[in-house]
Design a protein around this motif. Sequence first.
Motif, PDB file in Angstrom:
ATOM      1  N   GLN B  95      52.748  44.415   3.008  1.00 52.69           N
ATOM      2  CA  GLN B  95      53.002  42.972   3.108  1.00 52.69           C
ATOM      3  C   GLN B  95      53.281  42.359   1.735  1.00 52.69           C
ATOM      4  O   GLN B  95      54.193  41.551   1.574  1.00 52.69           O
ATOM      5  CB  GLN B  95      51.793  42.278   3.752  1.00 52.69           C
ATOM      6  N   CYS B 124      56.726  38.430   7.883  1.00 56.01           N
ATOM      7  CA  CYS B 124      56.694  39.835   7.449  1.00 56.01           C
ATOM      8  C   CYS B 124      56.725  40.770   8.655  1.00 56.01           C
ATOM      9  O   CYS B 124      57.401  41.813   8.624  1.00 56.01           O
ATOM     10  CB  CYS B 124      55.450  40.114   6.616  1.00 56.01           C
ATOM     11  N   SER B 125      55.990  40.420   9.718  1.00 51.05           N
ATOM     12  CA  SER B 125      55.990  41.266  10.923  1.00 51.05           C
ATOM     13  C   SER B 125      57.392  41.333  11.512  1.00 51.05           C
ATOM     14  O   SER B 125      57.852  42.398  11.945  1.00 51.05           O
ATOM     15  CB  SER B 125      55.035  40.703  11.974  1.00 51.05           C
ATOM     16  N   GLN B 126      58.068  40.175  11.528  1.00 49.25           N
ATOM     17  CA  GLN B 126      59.432  40.142  12.065  1.00 49.25           C
ATOM     18  C   GLN B 126      60.345  41.081  11.290  1.00 49.25           C
ATOM     19  O   GLN B 126      61.121  41.844  11.876  1.00 49.25           O
ATOM     20  CB  GLN B 126      59.998  38.726  11.955  1.00 49.25           C
ATOM     21  N   LEU B 128      59.483  43.666   9.538  1.00 51.91           N
ATOM     22  CA  LEU B 128      59.139  45.065   9.805  1.00 51.91           C
ATOM     23  C   LEU B 128      59.770  45.525  11.112  1.00 51.91           C
ATOM     24  O   LEU B 128      60.286  46.638  11.211  1.00 51.91           O
ATOM     25  CB  LEU B 128      57.617  45.232   9.885  1.00 51.91           C
ATOM     26  N   ALA B 129      59.712  44.644  12.120  1.00 50.74           N
ATOM     27  CA  ALA B 129      60.313  45.004  13.404  1.00 50.74           C
ATOM     28  C   ALA B 129      61.817  45.201  13.229  1.00 50.74           C
ATOM     29  O   ALA B 129      62.404  46.128  13.780  1.00 50.74           O
ATOM     30  CB  ALA B 129      60.018  43.919  14.429  1.00 50.74           C
ATOM     31  N   PRO B 135      54.493  46.881  12.983  1.00 48.08           N
ATOM     32  CA  PRO B 135      53.895  45.756  12.240  1.00 48.08           C
ATOM     33  C   PRO B 135      52.463  46.029  11.788  1.00 48.08           C
ATOM     34  O   PRO B 135      51.963  45.364  10.879  1.00 48.08           O
ATOM     35  CB  PRO B 135      53.927  44.608  13.251  1.00 48.08           C
ATOM     36  N   LEU B 138      51.411  46.573   7.919  1.00 46.94           N
ATOM     37  CA  LEU B 138      51.403  45.514   6.890  1.00 46.94           C
ATOM     38  C   LEU B 138      50.332  45.718   5.828  1.00 46.94           C
ATOM     39  O   LEU B 138      50.563  45.482   4.647  1.00 46.94           O
ATOM     40  CB  LEU B 138      51.201  44.147   7.555  1.00 46.94           C
TER      41      LEU B 138
END
Lengths: 527, 244
Positions: B95, B124-126, B128-129, B135, B138
């Motif tokens: 992250q 950040c999750s978006q 990664l996807a 996700p 992170l």
Amino acid sequence: MGYRVAPVLGLILPAFIFLPLLALLPGALHGGGWPLIVNFLTAALQPSLTPNLKAIAITLAVALWSWLLSMAIGLLAGVLCSPTVTETLLGCRWPAGTLRRVLALPRSLHELLWGLVLLQVLGLQPFVAVLAIAIPYGALVARVVCDQLESLPLAPFNALRSAGVPGFAALVTTLGPSLLPGALSYGGYRLECALRSATLLGVFGLGGVGADLRLSLQSLQFREAWSSLWMLAIVMFLLEQGIALLRRRWLQPGAWVGQRGRELVLLLVVLGLLLFPAAQLLDLQWQVLLGPWRWPLPNEVFQWSGWLQPWPQLVAGTILLTLMAALAAFAAPPLLLLICWPWAWLQPLLRTLGLFARLLPPPLTALLLLFVLKPGLLPAALALAFHNAGILGRLFLEGLDGQDPRPELALKAAGVSSRKALLMARYNGIATSYLAYGAYRADVILRETVVVGLVGAGGLGIVLVEALSSFAWAEVLPVLVVYAGLTLLGEELADRYRRFLLLNHTQTGGSLPPRLELLARGAAKRA
Amino acid sequence: MILELRGIVVPGRQRPRLNNLNLQLNRGERVALLGSSGAGKSTLIAVANGSIIPFSGSVFWHGEEANSGRRKQRQQALIGTLWQDLRLVQELSVQQSLNCGRLAIWPWHLVLLNLFMPLETKECSQVLAEVGLDPNLLAVSIKQLSGGQQQRVALGRLLRQGAELLLADEPLAQLDPHLAARLLSLLLELGTTPRALLISLHRPDLLQGFDRVLGLRNGELQFDLKPNQLNSQQIEHLYASDQS
């Protein structure tokens, strides 16, 4: 979800120590003295042109003798402290452990305390300064040598042993060459330390340039003081550069077979030849070592009255002073560099400031601070912090230079400012090893608290120095015991912290400065 | 037009690393840069992202000449580079590394907060996807990731940066064929409008999906064609040694 704290926070958070220090500052300032500070600083540009060369030579001679003695003691004792070695040569492991525990005591006392004890026992002899440095340094070197020996892989040694090679030959052949680079690197570092210690002991009356410096500062002869300081700076600079040159030359992988060994022998011969004029200059008299030694009588030492001390205040004072000085010394180099980073021309100035911080003994910095500050904890902490920040700063820069520059360049190419890129990339890279070295330095600072007792810092140091100077043996023993206990505890805590840091930090190929690597390897093995 | 290079010269030891090079890149264009080792591909990427200042010639960003100083920094923030050696800070978590893409525009307090607490977790999750990573990674340290995962994090950092122009210097060089194909299709997908993509490549067999192919030899542009206009002679000439 868990969150990883970035290592660089370990460099940033200690900087908060400057807040309480700044808060204490207005209350500690007193009116006069600023013109004296200005005079002192302006005198730097017009030093008296008649430096006392003999005083510098005496300090160098003390440093050389004490360093060679400590290296000899340390290498021998260090090898004997290794269970692998005693098992091979004597067939049992316990002598190593015993010797290691015995050596903890000489290591726990600062060279100034050794100086004062020896002064009482041997009288005012040139040998006092040499032995005062050689004894604790020897024990320190022994520990590092032993740690390093124990961290070396034993497979090549066992292979030779199983092929029928005698124990001694196998030890020398397999462990010797692996030990050499670390020992050389650490040995060079100890020579720089010996020069600093020899200067410091001079401040406490054991001769050389330290004594001159103290006299000229106390009599406000700043131009004389600066002539000694500049001389000392030149010597220190040449020494540091010379050692760095040899380190690069000897530790590079491409050195041809035997070159290192031959050059080392040549250097030792040159140093050995220098020992004779140095001994003459110091007027070393060997028969002093044979006696008579004036040890105090048992009934002078063992008295219950000596144990009646305000222990909580003394211990708390020592710990507080150590924490303040260690945190400030640790935080100052990264913070100053980060502030000055965008202006490249400031960096040589920072390096020069660091050089002077390293060579000015803390009690003299404390004396200078007394021109504008009231006696107490603050000038003592600032003086210790200034000196150690010089030492830590040099190591920090060395470590920073060894870091991979590419992540920082990548951030800058993405438009990140140079300061933010430095912080996120190279500061993060060096943080763990710098923290590990900081823990070691905090342990050194704990021992060093004795040298700034004279500015009224409180703590065990000043009681010990006063008791020793006034032959109050009944007080000496209990305070010495508590002080040694505290420093050994500090050493153990610093060690554990270092091990914890380094075990959690899998190396990623970023090169550490040789000294850090040495300390890191020793700590990791013993865990 | 996003980026234009006019008459760029970068001197080298024996011959110029780039010699009078002209190039225009438009929004939505996906451009492959071919050439042998030493042809000047990395230098061209470095000039495009501003880490090398050319000896002569001009760089235009959205039609404005890119000068040094603050304006250049703002432009650089919109150019994302995927380096061959990734150049991630190994000590950070995924992250924190993704958030490194925001450093150029974040004020100092966010830079410091990023070091000890999760910031902009949703974004950040978006990201990664988008780069095809779990996700849950992170909080994991960069050091614990495989090479392929690290490459995706590096790509994610560019997306966090909000880069308009994606540059990639030989991103496929050290990947096995399977990973290389996946990364390339990801890059091509990301390089569509509103972004543009410039990738230096060693492999003429991977040009499908690009809008233009540039051939670089000895620091000079040899051709600028659509992939289907390219013939084997041109490619042979590009990779032929100077002696032949």
